[in-house]
Write a protein that holds these residues in place. Structure first.
Motif, mmCIF file in Angstrom:
data_model
loop_
_atom_site.group_PDB
_atom_site.id
_atom_site.type_symbol
_atom_site.label_atom_id
_atom_site.label_comp_id
_atom_site.label_asym_id
_atom_site.label_seq_id
_atom_site.Cartn_x
_atom_site.Cartn_y
_atom_site.Cartn_z
ATOM 1 N N ALA A 59 -26.310 -34.595 49.683
ATOM 2 C CA ALA A 59 -25.845 -33.465 48.859
ATOM 3 C C ALA A 59 -26.308 -33.193 47.511
ATOM 4 O O ALA A 59 -26.623 -32.160 47.248
ATOM 5 C CB ALA A 59 -24.242 -33.970 48.576
ATOM 6 N N ARG B 186 -23.837 -38.884 49.851
ATOM 7 C CA ARG B 186 -23.908 -38.306 48.574
ATOM 8 C C ARG B 186 -25.347 -37.956 48.123
ATOM 9 O O ARG B 186 -25.534 -37.058 47.397
ATOM 10 C CB ARG B 186 -23.313 -39.349 47.588
ATOM 11 N N ASN C 6 -21.767 -29.054 50.167
ATOM 12 C CA ASN C 6 -20.849 -30.208 50.395
ATOM 13 C C ASN C 6 -20.994 -30.844 51.836
ATOM 14 O O ASN C 6 -20.351 -30.632 52.869
ATOM 15 C CB ASN C 6 -19.519 -30.328 49.971
ATOM 16 N N ARG D 137 -12.163 -31.367 43.098
ATOM 17 C CA ARG D 137 -13.482 -31.375 42.455
ATOM 18 C C ARG D 137 -13.803 -30.116 41.487
ATOM 19 O O ARG D 137 -14.371 -29.927 40.576
ATOM 20 C CB ARG D 137 -14.691 -31.667 43.111
ATOM 21 N N MET D 138 -13.479 -29.156 42.366
ATOM 22 C CA MET D 138 -13.781 -27.369 41.789
ATOM 23 C C MET D 138 -12.655 -27.534 40.572
ATOM 24 O O MET D 138 -12.875 -26.953 39.526
ATOM 25 C CB MET D 138 -13.594 -26.462 42.663
ATOM 26 N N ILE E 183 -13.007 -31.255 47.839
ATOM 27 C CA ILE E 183 -13.997 -30.297 47.255
ATOM 28 C C ILE E 183 -12.988 -29.498 46.415
ATOM 29 O O ILE E 183 -13.261 -29.056 45.310
ATOM 30 C CB ILE E 183 -14.676 -29.632 48.185
ATOM 31 N N ARG E 184 -11.725 -29.306 46.781
ATOM 32 C CA ARG E 184 -10.852 -28.511 46.228
ATOM 33 C C ARG E 184 -10.513 -29.228 44.773
ATOM 34 O O ARG E 184 -10.684 -28.543 43.595
ATOM 35 C CB ARG E 184 -9.449 -28.504 46.714
ATOM 36 N N GLU F 13 -22.897 -28.262 37.038
ATOM 37 C CA GLU F 13 -21.677 -28.863 36.708
ATOM 38 C C GLU F 13 -20.928 -28.447 35.547
ATOM 39 O O GLU F 13 -19.808 -28.059 35.341
ATOM 40 C CB GLU F 13 -21.374 -30.298 37.392
ATOM 41 N N TRP G 140 -14.176 -26.365 53.539
ATOM 42 C CA TRP G 140 -13.270 -26.655 52.576
ATOM 43 C C TRP G 140 -12.468 -27.948 53.148
ATOM 44 O O TRP G 140 -12.404 -28.460 54.140
ATOM 45 C CB TRP G 140 -12.037 -25.676 52.805
ATOM 46 N N VAL H 64 -21.524 -24.143 47.365
ATOM 47 C CA VAL H 64 -21.657 -25.420 46.836
ATOM 48 C C VAL H 64 -21.950 -25.917 48.277
ATOM 49 O O VAL H 64 -21.159 -25.651 49.435
ATOM 50 C CB VAL H 64 -20.208 -25.880 46.407
ATOM 51 N N ALA I 98 -18.229 -32.179 54.394
ATOM 52 C CA ALA I 98 -16.973 -31.488 54.701
ATOM 53 C C ALA I 98 -16.032 -31.740 55.700
ATOM 54 O O ALA I 98 -14.883 -32.164 55.695
ATOM 55 C CB ALA I 98 -17.391 -30.145 54.846
ATOM 56 N N PRO J 178 -17.772 -23.075 49.509
ATOM 57 C CA PRO J 178 -18.484 -24.458 49.881
ATOM 58 C C PRO J 178 -18.747 -24.360 51.384
ATOM 59 O O PRO J 178 -18.680 -23.470 52.136
ATOM 60 C CB PRO J 178 -16.970 -25.356 49.824
#
Length: 397
Positions: A31, A28, A7, A98-99, A95-96, A75, A91, A5, A10, A88
């Motif tokens: 990304a 965004r 991101n 989101r996953m 992002i945690r 997604e 981390w 991923v 981060a 990612p």
């Protein structure tokens, strides 16, 4: 299976440290535009998380030219990859979440406690430990100084930078890619003091170092296995703008970098710096972090002593970084003997990006030979009707 991923927020998200962090609109956009970038460094057989339509078409075209043994994951498909190992760019709690929300199994993700420990490791404060490592038994051809200024942010500590007469650079404890920096080239101004107070109020401290007479930027890339061993991966030569923000990487071999550095310092001294750094990184990160890390460095011109010296601990990036991407591209996708440039550009409008993209396609025709790029312009992600960012290489033989 590994699921990559991209991101790019981060570092900012890690500094914010909130699960509901939302990046600025420009990040965004970045990304989304560059979501497919991990195909150039993902392990064979992995997946890359990206929107489907235009990315699928682009990936199919690239796979007809180059060996890219990865697959696209969208997604909505995340529940089908609940057991995947998420990789990612970096981390953080956002992002945690989101996953987890997307369907990845909780036990496959780091806990919030894990991420709090990682946040501490990713702080710029650890450059102090590296500074002390080099300062304790000083090597030839080494420069670099930094210190921590602590405070509650109500007032800037009196006399904290009085000894740094030629200007100073303040750094927030968490940020990256030229962010979180405040330059002061003269007397400490109110605006700089206010920036420091705001940063100290947020993080409890701010880093400061002298402003050096920089000649070149480069980095050393490493991989920590989390079991006590840190491995040297390779070198990275990169460029920055006047504010210290990343611009791009020179695509070249490690052997060429070692040839290049010898115009400034002897190779033997350069290798000793690398080995000293490796030992320090193992002590700090070897048992507590698994993944890539890059250490940004500078070649600095000196007024006394040796004409040039290496600043070996400008920044530690505890995540995937553009230097590793460039190194992988150089090793895996460039024909032998070729060199080039890797860059990420942003544009004020899609029309401006489309015009430059078309010009580069015309001016630098792509030549691929035996699954390797021999010369020309290659966009590393699709340039669409919405894009404002692009990642690309230009190669010459």
């Amino acid at each position: 299976m590994k699921l990559y991923v991209f991101n790019p927020d981060a570092d900012m998200a890690l500094g914010n440290n909130e699960e509901n962090y939302m990046a600025p609109a420009s990040i965004r956009r970045m990304a989304e535009d560059l979501a497919l970038l991990p195909v150039w460094y993902a392990q064979p057989g992995s997946g890359v998380l990206a929107p489907s339509a235009y990315n699928a078409d682009y990936l199919k075209r690239m796979q007809q030219l180059l060996p890219l043994p990865v697959q696209l994951v969208t997604e909505p498909e995340l529940p089908d990859y609940a057991e995947a190992q998420v990789m990612p760019w970096g981390w953080n709690p956002a992002i945690r979440k989101r996953m987890l929300k997307g369907g990845i199994a909780a036990y496959k993700l780091p806990t919030l406690e894990n991420l709090q420990e990682y946040r501490g490791l990713a702080s710029r404060i650890h450059t102090l430990a590296l500074f002390m490592l080099f300062n304790y038994d000083k090597l030839d051809f080494v420069c670099g100084y930094c210190r921590l200024i602590e405070g509650d942010g109500k007032v800037f500590p009196a006399g904290a930078v009085d000894d740094l007469r030629d200007g100073y650079l303040f750094k927030a404890l968490w940020s990256g890619s030229g962010k979180g920096l405040c330059w002061c080239r003269g007397k400490l101004s109110k605006s700089v003091s206010d920036w420091c107070c705001h940063t100290m109020k947020e993080y409890g401290a701010v880093m400061v170092e002298p402003i050096y007479n920089k000649v070149e930027d480069f980095a050393m890339e490493f991989y920590s296995d989390g079991r006590g061993k840190v491995l040297f991966v390779g070198y990275s030569r990169f460029t920055t703008n006047e504010h210290g923000a990343y611009c791009g990487n020179i695509l070249t071999s490690d052997e060429k970098v070692e040839e290049w550095i010898q115009q400034y310092v002897p190779l033997e001294s350069f290798i000793r710096i690398r080995e000293r750094l490796l030992n320090g990184l193992e002590k700090i990160y070897g048992n507590s972090y698994t993944g890539y890390l890059g250490v940004d460095m500078m070649v600095c011109r000196q007024e006394s002593g040796y004409p040039y010296a290496i600043h070996p601990h400008v920044e530690v990036n505890l995540r995937m970084n553009m230097g590793v991407v460039a190194h992988r591209i150089s090793n895996d996708y460039l024909s032998a003997g070729c060199s080039g440039y890797f860059s990420i550009d942003s544009y004020p409008s899609n029309e401006a990006l489309q015009a430059q993209h078309a010009q580069d396609v015309h001016d630098y025709p792509l030549v691929v030979q035996d699954g390797k790029v021999k010369s020309g312009y290659l966009p590393l992600v699709p340039v669409t009707s919405k894009s404002r960012y692009r990642a690309y290489i230009k190669v010459s033989d």
